[in-house]
Structures are given as C-alpha cells and as structure tokens.
Design an enzyme around this catalytic site. Structure first.
Site, short mmCIF file in Angstrom:
data_model
loop_
_atom_site.label_atom_id
_atom_site.label_comp_id
_atom_site.label_asym_id
_atom_site.label_seq_id
_atom_site.Cartn_x
_atom_site.Cartn_y
_atom_site.Cartn_z
N GLU A 35 0.60 -1.05 -0.01
CA GLU A 35 0.01 0.12 0.02
C GLU A 35 0.92 1.24 0.01
O GLU A 35 0.40 2.25 -0.38
CB GLU A 35 -0.86 0.09 1.38
CG GLU A 35 -2.03 -1.14 1.17
CD GLU A 35 -2.82 -0.67 0.02
OE1 GLU A 35 -3.40 0.21 -0.19
OE2 GLU A 35 -3.24 -1.73 -0.68
N SER A 55 -43.47 -33.83 40.86
CA SER A 55 -43.75 -33.91 42.19
C SER A 55 -42.99 -32.46 43.05
O SER A 55 -43.16 -32.37 44.35
CB SER A 55 -43.35 -34.99 43.12
OG SER A 55 -43.68 -36.19 42.59
#
Length: 731
Positions: free
Chosen positions: A83, A354
């Site tokens: 770049e 239960s």
C-alpha cells in the site's frame, strides 16, 4: 467533453491555502483508540472474570483493538510494501509518487503510491471524506492530504500504522485486522504467516473481489517482496489457501461458558439503554460467578454422559442467592451433547412433577387443614371427576397405608398429595402457585387434581425462585437482573405463612422421613443442612432436583428439549447427582445451618397409635398441636392399638379386571403388618404370612386376617368389576 486535469502546482496551492485545519479538530491517537467500536461484547462475571464473548452488532464484524507489536511482522511488511512503500519516509503525502503518477489517477485510492496509508487513515477517521458511489471527489482527496499531513505532525508512524490496521475494511462485513484474522484464518493477528499476510494485503486493495483475483493480487505482493530480496516466490500455496479461507468464517458469533445467560443479560442491557441505542458496549458485567458457572456446566455434562444409552441429552441448572435473588449460575443446555443447544432449558416450560408438592402441603398446613404429623391414607383410590374416574398411582406402584404428612411429603407419595389437594381445592392451589411467581397458563379447574402431581408447566427459573421463597420463610421476591450494574436488595412480599414454610423445609431436610422411598444413604443427604425435593413428570419426560441451603437455592432439570421420554431416568438418578455436586462444591468451606423457627411455632413430642410411625418431636403451628395420632375412636384415648393391620388393599378399593390380560398377570398382592397372620377371603382360608397372592374375580369381597386362635385382627371390603376373561387365541 473530457475534463482537463489541474496542474500539480495549482493543486498544491489548494492544499496549503484552502484546507488549513485547527489543531483541536484532529483527534489524538489515544482518543481514536478509546473510541474504537467493536461488534463483540465481553460478558464478565461479578468479579470481572470473562465468561462469554458474544457478537452484539449484526451490521459489522469488528474485533478488539490490536496493538502493533501484536501484529505479525510478515503482515506489517506485506501491507506497507503493498500500500505505501515509502511510508516511513514521507510526511503524509508521497509527493514523489504524486509527481510520477498520471494526473488521471493521481488521487485514486486504488493506485499504489498515490494514496498513502496515512491518507487512507484520514479517510477512515473523518466521515466527510468517505468515498461515495462514484469514488471521492477531488476536494475529498485534497482533504485527505491535509488530514494526512496533520496526522504526521502529531502521531508517530507506529501509531498511524496501528490505527490503520484496526480501522481498515476488509472483506464483506469484516473491519479491522482482528476480525479478519479470526474470521478467515482462525487465529490472532500475531500468528499470521507469509501466505496469510499476502492474502490480507491483497484484500485491502480489492476487499470483495473474486477469489481468483484476490489470489492473483496476493501472488503479486509475494513476488514483488521476493524480488526486492533477490529471491523467488512460489504462488501455489497462497493460491490454494485463498480459495479455502474466503469460503469459510471461523470466528464463531459466540463462545464461552454462559451463552444463554449472556443473551438474557444483553436483552436487559438493551432495555436499560433504550431502543434507540446503537452503540455496542465492549464489556458487560453480570451477577454470575464464573467458577460456579463452570462447575455447574461440568457436573451437568458429566452426569449426562453417565446416562449414555438412556435417551437423555439435555439439562439445565440455575443457582440463586437466597437473600438478593441474584443469579450466580445459569446453564441453559448441555452444549455439544445436545441437538438443541440453542434452547434455554432455564426458561423453557416443562412439567414439574412432584416438585409442586411442598407448596401444596405448605398451604394446607398454613390453613390448619393438616399438620406435619397428620395421618393421610396412601391406598388405591378412585376419585370421580367431570372427565371420569381419576386413579392416581405412586411412583413405585406400592401403597403404604396410613402415613404422616412428614412421611408423605419427604417420600413423595402421590396419593396423599392428591387427597391434600382435594382438601385445598385446585383453584386455590393454582392461585397460590401464581403468587409464588409460577407462570400457570390456566386456572386450577383446568388442571384438576393432577395439579398436585405437576400437570401444569413451569420454568426452571420460576420454580427455583419459588423454592427460594421457602428458603426465605415465605417471602417471595423476583429474580434479580443479571446485570451487575443493577445489583442491590430486591424487595419481596409474604406469600406463604412463615411457620408453614419452615415446617416444609424441616420435612425436606429430614433424611429419615424420606428413607421409605429414597433410602437413608441417598444423594439427597448432604453433609451440611439442605432441604431438597425431586420430581419426575409423566412418562419420564422431565426430572428435577430443587432445594436450598442457608445461602443458596439450586435448581436442576434433566430431560430432552424435544420432549421425548427418557429411559428409566428419575429425579434421583438424573437431576439429583448434579444438585448434590453443586451443594457439595458451594459448601466445601462454607457452613450451612438450619434456620431458626419463626414466631408462632410449637415443638411437641408426638406418638402414633397402631404402630404407624415411631414417636418423634414435631413442629406445629400454634393451635394445631396434639400429642397422639391414631386411627379409630380408640386412638384418641392415648392407648395405641397394637393389633396387626391389613396394609393393602384398603376398604373401598375398586378393582377392574382387564379381559385382554391373562388372569395370571392380574393377581393382587395382599399385605399385612405382621408375618404371623392367616388370611381369609369371604370366610374361606386364603393363605398365611405377611403377603399372599390372590387372583380376583368380579363381585364384592371381604378380606380378613386372623391370629393362630382364629381371632379377627382386621378386615377390609373391596369390589372387583369386569367381564369374563378372554382366552388367548392359538396360532
């Protein structure tokens, strides 16, 4: 007509004279780093330890800020070479590259050497310089140059390169080197090799190009760098790698130990922040306790692996602080063991079996219908309902005759619970469950007497919090938010009589009382004080273990998210080992003492006539105490009747013969308290001993037991209904 380009000198004058920026308009490196956005949120426990990473911004994938030393040298070299080869020489604008470039592409950011890394960073930091659909205008390009020069006077080169690597967009939604490295290569940026670095550099120039073009560009980068070093590059490996990595995403959206809890915490944060908030917080602290969370997850997975082959793969765990209601552990699933790992078992509606019984008995005790020593018959029963006869059964299909409430609850006997609900009424019990915070969808009349055995649906979170109400002697409060920022005392209100809540807790902590069903050495008997109840729903689709200690309430569910039944997995064999393991871990160094009785309770020694149960010291709500519990008128005198009794069947039992079942498989077992008795059926001898077998036939019958002298000890009357038995067809 083709537009003529301006001379370079004119453009330089524009840059110097028209774009002067005040120093305060330029952000510092520290400000840019501090304001770094991320799509990931780290969820921490109450002490700041990381529990979960979760993607919380669906619009972009951007990871944490990565310092330049944490980026591999191969990538730094490849990016600068690709770049901006003179990055370390120019002052923001590479005028040598500008002078040598053709005017038509002078400010095109895709032209290597013209748009420097510093200029590109300026375009990333200032929204006004963002390229439009037709690219950047010449004024935007000029602005980039001015910004770049300002950056170079106030930032170091390493800061510019570091910021660029963290803000540059890569492929698709990926922004910044952390997101790219983890998504494409499955590693941190410091681990990128030469091939991966070349691919990364190529993606800066053409982020969304076809894989073939990216591979070509990566090859060019490698060859150019190799030529500069007097070497040759082989592009075969980078071409093969490019095609592979661009097809995959290796960075999971979520990873850690608490995916379901952090999802809830994130929703709480959004509600707190407001619907218009778009910012993603980098960290959120929760009330969870990381070591406990991991222990709960480990115990659950270990238990489910031990049940391999029994058709069970899911489970969930929640741990609450009794005083504050804060969530200390939230395990929503078994993870990789589950085929439905995304389903949160903590908030899923399931049948509780239960585990509703403690609230039923607490209500009956509070209403002074029963005491812990009251006797209830555990015998076959047929209860008429609007839908027909309701015939409840005990879990083990056995009947124990007359038992105390303490034994009935601790041993989880079904028939006494149904009889108790008939006293309280399903509608009143349903209203009580709603006050406890259980999300019943229907009223009590809808569930009927089956509500005593858990026919409604509840969540593990709401059920565990209801048990926390028992731990707090009847005061019910909401579960606290998972966000640590909202920690604090959570208010509550009295929804249960404190004396009744205490008595139920005392029963559920009594290992001797539960011995009839669970034995004296079950997992439920912990070394510190705890109270616990298990439960199993119809067809073994769900099993539970929920209970509390002095400080914590722990709830465990085991089953299948699909609702499929398990293979012979009950509450004691499925959920209880996880519950017991967590209680052991929580109280390894922390004591748990039994609670003090609240005002209004009386402790009294009680005796049971007919040798039903041993004498003991029992708790009563004032006004319900009595010293003797026995059957029949003689029992009230205090002289217990010591004659042996018939335990099963009981008077009033109605049996139905099934014509499709062979007679040999429909024998009835007659049981007595003593072995030295003789049985008679309709005045005819039937057998001797504590148990005898009888093949019933239709009609009304009188069953008796007598002693060796023929004296009547006990008798019951039953009825057998049914037609003749079919004979099996021969082949």
């Amino acid at each position: 007509m083709k537009r003529r380009a301006l001379p370079v000198g004119v453009l330089v004058g524009v840059l110097v004279g028209s774009f002067s920026l005040p120093a305060w308009a330029l952000p510092s490196f520290a400000e840019v780093k501090a304001a770094h956005p991320t799509s990931e949120t780290l969820f921490l426990d109450r002490h700041g330890e990381m529990l979960q990473r979760q993607r919380t911004d669906p619009s972009v994938r951007q990871g944490a800020w990565v310092a330049l030393p944490e980026v591999s040298p191969a990538l730094r070299s490849a990016l600068v070479y690709s770049e901006d080869r003179r990055f370390y020489e120019h002052a923001g604008v590479d005028w040598q590259a500008v002078a040598s470039a053709a005017w038509g592409n002078l400010w095109n950011t895709r032209t290597r050497g013209a748009s420097t890394i510093t200029m590109q960073l300026a375009g990333l930091l200032d929204g006004d310089l963002k390229a439009g659909a037709q690219g950047r205008s010449w004024t935007q390009k000029a602005g980039q140059a001015v910004w770049a020069q300002w950056l170079e006077t106030r930032w170091r080169k390493d800061q510019i390169l570091e910021a660029y690597l963290n803000r540059v967009p890569f492929r698709s939604e990926l922004v910044g080197i952390d997101a790219l490295s983890r998504s494409l290569f499955g590693k941190a940026p410091h681990g990128l090799d030469a091939d991966e670095a070349a691919i990364t550099a190529a993606l800066v120039r053409a982020p969304n190009a076809a894989p073939e073009r990216v591979a070509d560009r990566a090859c060019e980068v490698q060859q150019a760098m190799a030529r500069a070093q007097g070497a040759k590059a082989d592009c075969l490996s980078v071409r093969l790698l490019t095609g592979t990595v661009l097809r995959e995403r290796r960075w999971a959206a979520s990873e850690g130990d608490a995916p379901h809890a952090t999802r809830r915490a994130w929703n709480e944060w959004r509600q707190q922040a407001g619907t218009g908030t778009r910012a993603t917080p980098p960290q959120i602290r929760t009330t969870l306790w990381a070591p406990l969370q991991r222990e709960a997850q480990t115990l659950l997975q270990r238990q489910l692996r031990s049940l391999l082959g029994r058709r069970v793969e899911d489970g969930a765990v929640v741990v609450l602080d009794n005083a504050s209601g804060e969530v200390l552990a939230w395990v929503g699933s078994s993870g990789l063991l589950s085929q439905a790992a995304e389903v949160d078992g903590v908030t899923a509606l399931r049948q509780p079996g239960s585990t509703l019984k403690p609230f039923l008995y607490a209500q009956a005790i509070a209403e002074k219908r029963l005491s812990a020593a009251s006797l209830i018959e555990d015998a076959p029963t047929h209860i008429p309902t609007a839908a027909g006869l309701y015939i409840p059964q005990n879990y083990d299909r056995n009947f124990r005759g007359w038992v105390s409430v303490r034994t009935a609850l601790a041993s989880s006997l079904n028939i006494p619970a149904v009889r108790t609900l008939a006293m309280v009424s399903p509608e009143d019990f349903a209203a009580q469950l709603v006050r406890l915070g259980l999300p019943l969808r229907e009223g009590g009349d809808y569930y009927g007497l089956g509500l005593a055995l858990g026919s409604a649906e509840v969540t593990l979170l709401s059920l565990t919090n209801a048990y926390r109400t028992l731990a707090n002697q009847g005061r019910q409060g909401p579960v606290a938010p998972l966000l640590a920022s909202q920690r604090g005392a959570v208010g509550g209100s009295a929804v249960l009589d404190p004396g009744a809540a205490f008595i139920v807790g005392d029963i559920l902590s009594d290992a001797n009382a539960r011995a009839a069903t669970f034995g004296t050495d079950s997992l439920l008997a912990t070394r510190v004080w705890t109270a616990v109840k298990t439960g199993t729903s119809k067809d073994m689709r769900d099993n539970w273990a929920v209970g509390w200690s002095q400080r914590y309430t722990v709830g465990v569910w085991v089953g299948n998210a699909s609702g499929a039944p398990m293979g012979d997995v009950s509450g004691t064999t499925g959920a209880a080992p996880v519950w017991a393991g967590l209680m052991r871990w929580l109280h390894e160094r922390q004591p748990s003492r039994a609670p003090s009785p609240p005002a209004g309770l009386i402790a009294q020694t009680v005796r049971f006539g007919d040798r039903l149960e041993p004498s003991r010291r029992e708790w009563f709500i004032a006004g319900t105490e009595q010293p003797l519990f026995a059957l029949g008128a003689g029992g009230d005198s205090g002289a217990p009747d010591l004659r042996p009794r018939i335990l099963s069947p009981t008077t009033g039992t109605i049996l139905a013969i099934d014509p499709d079942i062979p007679p040999a498989h429909q024998r009835l077992t007659l049981k007595a308290e003593a072995a030295d008795v003789r049985w008679r059926l309709d005045d005819k001898p039937l057998g001797k001993g504590k148990e005898v077998q009888w093949m019933p036939w239709p009609g009304r019958h009188r069953i008796e037991i007598v002693n060796a002298r023929g004296e009547l000890l006990d008798s019951v009357r039953i009825e057998v209904r049914g037609a003749g038995v079919k004979t099996s067809a021969r082949p």
